[in-house]
Design an enzyme around this catalytic site. Sequence first.
Site, PDB file in Angstrom:
ATOM      1  N   HIS A 137      18.464 -22.713  39.958  1.00  0.00           N
ATOM      2  CA  HIS A 137      18.291 -23.680  40.902  1.00  0.00           C
ATOM      3  C   HIS A 137      16.748 -24.024  40.968  1.00  0.00           C
ATOM      4  O   HIS A 137      16.029 -23.284  41.135  1.00  0.00           O
ATOM      5  CB  HIS A 137      18.993 -23.568  42.095  1.00  0.00           C
ATOM      6  CG  HIS A 137      19.376 -24.919  42.814  1.00  0.00           C
ATOM      7  ND1 HIS A 137      18.709 -25.689  43.218  1.00  0.00           N
ATOM      8  CD2 HIS A 137      20.510 -25.658  42.642  1.00  0.00           C
ATOM      9  CE1 HIS A 137      19.195 -26.871  43.557  1.00  0.00           C
ATOM     10  NE2 HIS A 137      20.240 -26.921  43.045  1.00  0.00           N
TER      11      HIS A 137
ATOM     12  N   HIS B  63      22.598 -31.015  35.618  1.00  0.00           N
ATOM     13  CA  HIS B  63      22.923 -31.529  37.376  1.00  0.00           C
ATOM     14  C   HIS B  63      24.383 -31.396  37.461  1.00  0.00           C
ATOM     15  O   HIS B  63      24.730 -30.224  37.199  1.00  0.00           O
ATOM     16  CB  HIS B  63      22.327 -33.064  37.506  1.00  0.00           C
ATOM     17  CG  HIS B  63      22.528 -33.668  38.956  1.00  0.00           C
ATOM     18  ND1 HIS B  63      22.394 -32.584  39.944  1.00  0.00           N
ATOM     19  CD2 HIS B  63      22.132 -34.542  39.406  1.00  0.00           C
ATOM     20  CE1 HIS B  63      22.541 -33.445  41.143  1.00  0.00           C
ATOM     21  NE2 HIS B  63      22.345 -34.617  40.702  1.00  0.00           N
TER      22      HIS B  63
ATOM     23  N   ASP C  35      28.169 -24.886  41.226  1.00  0.00           N
ATOM     24  CA  ASP C  35      28.720 -25.279  40.428  1.00  0.00           C
ATOM     25  C   ASP C  35      29.615 -24.203  39.532  1.00  0.00           C
ATOM     26  O   ASP C  35      30.638 -24.313  39.033  1.00  0.00           O
ATOM     27  CB  ASP C  35      27.806 -25.772  39.140  1.00  0.00           C
ATOM     28  CG  ASP C  35      27.634 -27.093  39.554  1.00  0.00           C
ATOM     29  OD1 ASP C  35      28.171 -28.042  40.230  1.00  0.00           O
ATOM     30  OD2 ASP C  35      26.305 -27.463  39.279  1.00  0.00           O
TER      31      ASP C  35
END
Length: 380
Positions: free
Chosen positions: A266, A227, A317
């Site tokens: 994802h 995460h 990210d």
Amino acid sequence: MSEQPKKVKTGGLAGITAGKSAICTCGTGHGLNYRGYDIYDLAKNCEFEEVAHLLLIGHLPNKAELKEFKASLMSARHLSPVMRETLKLIPKDAHPMDMMRTGCSMLGCLESEKQELPKHFPDQLRVGIRLLGIFPSILLFWHHWHEDGRELDTSSNQDSIAGYFLEKLHNKEPKKLWVDAMNVSLILYAEHEFNASTFTSRVITATLSDIFSAISGAIGALRGPLHGGANEAAMELISQYKSPDEAETGLRQKLANKELVMGFGHRVYTTHDPRNVVIKEWSKKLAEDVGDSVLFPVSERIEKIMWDEKKLFPNLDFYSASAYHFMGIKTEYFTPIFIMSRITGWLAHIFEQRADNKLIRPSSEYTGPENQAFVPIEKR
Ligand code: COA
């Protein structure tokens, strides 16, 4: 020792609709929208505080509302003497996410939320604003105490979280480019539907627990590399390589070894993460600003190989890692910055859960042994 329990495939609730929400749409075919506003419009035109207002209060603020909201956030930055002493006690080598979780929990001891259970939460907005305002101070206080042995002075004329964070981190007026980049990054990280940490916060909230407990739990969920922790892992990946060719060789080896490449893939997007195009552009601008000729090209080569070989795309990210790095931010602070933003999404979901609460308690499909003959302890 008895035999280990069998591994059970849980499927991670992929594709399961676990509740109703009016806060966010995301995923393939939806893009990303906060309360019906396209993330591209918000990232291009808003300050993070406008988006925070949208999430917490429910609408985009007008100028007067924004001014008032920012003033309340500025006055929520202060750290009490007890909080300062607590942060000093957290060791320098603790993970900053553990420190943030502890800071949140400590604040819950010092300024607990007043609740009128089961239905009234008159204190929730005060607590939300306090947490949103104080998180940068918690991180920066702990940072400076251990780096240069001084206590953070939380007074500042910076009226944005982005500006305050960068000014206090580097002890000087931040460049406009950096404040703008940080602002966009905070907007992109603010909310993402029923992701693991948000869902955690809703599960805790649904027991009629308090906000500090829900946010502490959410921080724990965010910490993991599947995460929020992926931005730190992505930085570790790209900083291993000195050139795009070296990165290509290294990446091919990782893929051959079936290793996970952090910052890619994802659960809710299949072809691209809509936030990537925005953060990548900012990472490029920041790379040019600092004269980088390695990290950004290395990142682009990794992106190409991942798509060519696995049809996997960078998530938010991946380029956030280089963007933060170019602004002189330590890798261990990347996920705490994620908290400074995602707290807004968590709060929106906590408020929404409370407005129509039902205990969240699913069932499992039992796969263990049945009808076992009981044997008394002395005969086992
Ligand atoms: N690197 C290498 N392979 C990956 C991958 C990655 N980053 N992400 C997914 N895959 C592969 C999986 O190994 C799996 O392969 P298999 O079918 O041969 O076993 C396949 O793609 C499907 O992935 P799966 O793990 O089932 O998807 P998921 O929806 O459960 O996981 C993530 C989603 C985000 C957890 C996963 O993509 C991941 O671990 N990414 C890296 C961590 C990360 O960046 N997290 C931040 C998310 S914003």
